[in-house]
Design an enzyme around this catalytic site. Structure first.
Site, PDB file in Angstrom:
ATOM      1  N   TYR A  33       7.228 -36.660   1.357  1.00 40.05           N
ATOM      2  CA  TYR A  33       5.727 -35.911   1.427  1.00 40.05           C
ATOM      3  C   TYR A  33       5.727 -35.348   0.495  1.00 40.05           C
ATOM      4  CZ  TYR A  33       4.457 -31.511   2.750  1.00 40.05           C
ATOM      5  OH  TYR A  33       3.694 -30.399   3.203  1.00 40.05           O
ATOM      6  N   ARG A 172      -1.407 -41.095   5.179  1.00 41.55           N
ATOM      7  CA  ARG A 172      -0.195 -41.459   4.367  1.00 41.55           C
ATOM      8  C   ARG A 172       1.202 -42.570   4.616  1.00 41.55           C
ATOM      9  NH1 ARG A 172       0.075 -35.033   3.201  1.00 41.55           N
ATOM     10  NH2 ARG A 172      -2.031 -34.612   2.480  1.00 41.55           N
ATOM     11  N   HIS A 285      -7.268 -32.503  -4.041  1.00 41.87           N
ATOM     12  CA  HIS A 285      -6.011 -32.225  -3.089  1.00 41.87           C
ATOM     13  C   HIS A 285      -4.677 -32.917  -4.129  1.00 41.87           C
ATOM     14  CE1 HIS A 285      -5.336 -29.871   0.903  1.00 41.87           C
ATOM     15  NE2 HIS A 285      -4.275 -30.634   0.915  1.00 41.87           N
ATOM     16  N   GLY A 317      -3.285 -33.118 -10.668  1.00 43.46           N
ATOM     17  CA  GLY A 317      -2.653 -33.766 -11.975  1.00 43.46           C
ATOM     18  C   GLY A 317      -2.651 -33.269 -13.234  1.00 43.46           C
ATOM     19  N   PHE A 318      -2.298 -32.506 -12.680  1.00 41.89           N
ATOM     20  CA  PHE A 318      -2.424 -31.489 -14.125  1.00 41.89           C
ATOM     21  C   PHE A 318      -1.141 -31.023 -14.814  1.00 41.89           C
ATOM     22  CE2 PHE A 318      -6.867 -30.204 -12.934  1.00 41.89           C
ATOM     23  CZ  PHE A 318      -7.683 -30.296 -14.590  1.00 41.89           C
TER      24      PHE A 318
HETATM   25  C1  FNR Z   1      -0.403 -29.513  -0.591  1.00 42.79           C
HETATM   26  N1  FNR Z   1      -1.826 -29.089  -1.111  1.00 42.79           N
HETATM   27  C2  FNR Z   1      -2.215 -28.111   0.052  1.00 42.79           C
HETATM   28  N2  FNR Z   1      -3.236 -27.110   0.205  1.00 42.79           N
HETATM   29  C3  FNR Z   1      -3.436 -26.603   0.579  1.00 42.79           C
HETATM   30  O1  FNR Z   1      -4.746 -25.582   0.739  1.00 42.79           O
HETATM   31  N3  FNR Z   1      -2.917 -26.701   1.712  1.00 42.79           N
HETATM   32  C4  FNR Z   1      -1.790 -26.629   1.444  1.00 42.79           C
HETATM   33  O2  FNR Z   1      -1.280 -26.510   2.673  1.00 42.79           O
HETATM   34  C5  FNR Z   1      -1.186 -28.115   0.519  1.00 42.79           C
HETATM   35  N4  FNR Z   1      -0.072 -28.313   0.862  1.00 42.79           N
HETATM   36  C6  FNR Z   1       0.590 -29.016   0.071  1.00 42.79           C
HETATM   37  C7  FNR Z   1       1.416 -29.458   0.262  1.00 42.79           C
HETATM   38  C8  FNR Z   1       2.491 -30.670  -0.778  1.00 42.79           C
HETATM   39  C9  FNR Z   1       3.427 -30.737  -0.248  1.00 42.79           C
HETATM   40  C10 FNR Z   1       1.367 -30.865  -1.665  1.00 42.79           C
HETATM   41  C11 FNR Z   1       2.391 -31.537  -3.264  1.00 42.79           C
HETATM   42  C12 FNR Z   1       0.607 -30.438  -2.425  1.00 42.79           C
HETATM   43  C13 FNR Z   1      -2.591 -29.339  -2.160  1.00 42.79           C
HETATM   44  C14 FNR Z   1      -2.035 -28.143  -3.561  1.00 42.79           C
HETATM   45  O3  FNR Z   1      -2.892 -27.732  -2.981  1.00 42.79           O
HETATM   46  C15 FNR Z   1      -3.101 -28.492  -4.651  1.00 42.79           C
HETATM   47  O4  FNR Z   1      -4.426 -28.774  -4.440  1.00 42.79           O
HETATM   48  C16 FNR Z   1      -2.502 -30.203  -6.056  1.00 42.79           C
HETATM   49  O5  FNR Z   1      -1.126 -30.355  -4.826  1.00 42.79           O
HETATM   50  C17 FNR Z   1      -2.351 -30.384  -7.128  1.00 42.79           C
HETATM   51  O6  FNR Z   1      -2.154 -31.483  -7.208  1.00 42.79           O
HETATM   52  P1  FNR Z   1      -1.380 -31.593  -7.928  1.00 42.79           P
HETATM   53  O7  FNR Z   1      -0.848 -30.642  -9.047  1.00 42.79           O
HETATM   54  O8  FNR Z   1       0.036 -31.616  -7.600  1.00 42.79           O
HETATM   55  O9  FNR Z   1      -1.225 -33.094  -9.427  1.00 42.79           O
END
Ligand code: FNR
Length: 392
Positions: A33, A172, A285, A317-318
């Site tokens: 997840y 997904r 995202h 991806g950072f």
């Molecule tokens: C997210 N992201 C996310 N974004 C958001 O605006 N609301 C949310 O509820 C969520 N939920 C969420 C759950 C999980 C498990 C992940 C990994 C990501 C996206 C998150 O805010 C962000 O944009 C990305 O995770 C950035 O990318 P990296 O740093 O994970 O590669």
């Protein structure tokens, strides 16, 4: 017991090391997840590739003894130009993870953004870190929006991020294969998966159940807090009819900083500016929505050009100090980081996140010094080159 010992933390040298530990510790469905992307995971890989293809030209003999990474965002000074992303269901991944992330961010003086899909109520995080930021998915209904914004403001949050790239839930397949569903559906396969990961089962699963009861999605509605088993949470990813009209409504009703998250088109940045947003997050995202989306770093300069005095944040991806440098050199004011902080929370609790922040701060300090810059602002002047496929 919070997880791995301080001694083991010392062996975590970079953010990716947390992922290796989390992969062993977490049930496959929960690791999937967090780690997974949409469709084929192309976007996930592309985000890292796009960053890797940018090369920087260092300058020398510039006296970097006063190098500082502080930054001002929405009128508030922070210690570093990076922050913790909003991530739904974090407290299922790591015990009390939302509080752990908020508290570690507060101590380090970096921003923390709470997700609408969190298990921990806004009010609790407002106490852990007054002045945190909130990322919401909203029902396209003025009365609901108004009441939700009031709840967020009353809890002491100062910035509202509208997560805009979730018109529908994405595809997904890893979740389907592993049996991770929202609402949560207990199955024999899931029970076996959890039983095979006793450290997660004890430290996070049982403790959460004992301390909080059945987890609830706490921040998607002004009043309702549906349990993770409830059918009401099928819409946790946003609403298909949500449009700029509703974004304007939020702008009108919300008195703090208003930021639109999930922008990739310069045209959308222009629309955000025109409705009076204070900022945008250039983001796909983390590769979790549209699988063939461009990477934020590919469009960052063009988005920045349309942003005028809006604050521009970027994510997806950072992982390294050099990635942050690249984001800032391309015009971002700060970078948002997601998964690595959640892995750090899962394996090391608050101490793990603190360690992750320190690792990144150290890398960033070295990288800025080696580039010959003393401040985040000066990173804008760093010369960049695009490495083409096939070159070393
Ligand atoms: C997210 N992201 C996310 N974004 C958001 O605006 N609301 C949310 O509820 C969520 N939920 C969420 C759950 C999980 C498990 C992940 C990994 C990501 C996206 C998150 O805010 C962000 O944009 C990305 O995770 C950035 O990318 P990296 O740093 O994970 O590669």
């Amino acid at each position: 017991m919070t997880g791995i010992s301080i001694k083991s933390l010392k062996q975590v040298l970079n953010l990716d090391d947390f992922e290796m530990l989390a992969r062993r510790h977490l049930p496959k469905a929960i690791y999937g997840y967090v780690q997974g992307g949409a469709d084929d995971g192309t976007c996930l890989i592309h985000n890292r590739d796009a960053l890797a293809h940018i090369r920087l030209v260092p300058r020398v003999l510039r006296d970097v003894s006063a190098c500082t990474q502080g930054v001002t965002l929405f009128g508030q000074h922070y210690a570093s130009p990076f922050m913790i992303a909003p991530m739904g269901a974090s407290a299922i991944v790591g015990h009390d993870a939302d509080n752990a992330m908020a508290k570690a961010a507060r101590v380090a003086n970096i921003p923390y953004i709470l997700s609408a899909n969190a298990i921990t109520p806004i009010e609790e995080i407002g106490r852990s870190y007054p002045g945190s930021w909130f990322a919401g998915y909203q029902k396209p209904d003025e009365n609901n929006i108004d009441r939700m914004l009031k709840r967020v403001a009353d809890a002491g949050f100062t910035a509202y991020f509208l997560t805009a790239d979730v018109a529908v839930g994405s595809n997904r397949e890893n979740n389907m294969r592993n049996g991770y569903t929202m609402p949560f559906r207990p199955t024999t396969r899931l029970a076996l998966d959890m039983a095979r990961h006793p450290s997660w089962l004890y430290r996070t699963g049982w403790r959460t159940l004992l301390q909080r009861g059945v987890p609830k999605i706490s921040n998607i509605d002004p009043v309702q807090r549906p349990s993770i088993f409830s059918r009401e949470i099928t819409a946790v990813t946003g609403y298909a009819s949500f449009s700029w009209k509703h974004a304007e409504m939020i702008r009108r009703l919300w008195k703090g900083a208003f930021i639109i998250k999930g922008i990739l088109s310069p045209e959308d940045a222009r629309l955000a500016r025109e409705i009076g947003a204070e900022g945008v997050v250039v983001s796909n995202h983390g590769g979790r929505q549209l699988d063939c989306a461009v990477s934020p770093v590919e469009v960052l300069e063009a988005v920045k050009a349309q942003s005028n005095d809006m604050t521009v944040l970027v994510d997806s991806g950072f992982r390294r100090g050099t990635d942050i440098v690249k984001g800032l050199a391309l015009g971002a004011d700060a970078v948002i980081i997601g998964r690595p902080f959640l892995y750090a929370a899962a394996v090391g609790g608050q101490a793990g996140i603190k360690h992750a922040i320190r690792v990144l701060q150290r890398e960033l300090h070295i990288d800025m010094s080696l580039l010959g810059v003393n401040s985040c602002r000066a990173l804008r002047e760093v010369e960049r080159m695009q490495r083409h496929s096939g070159t070393a």
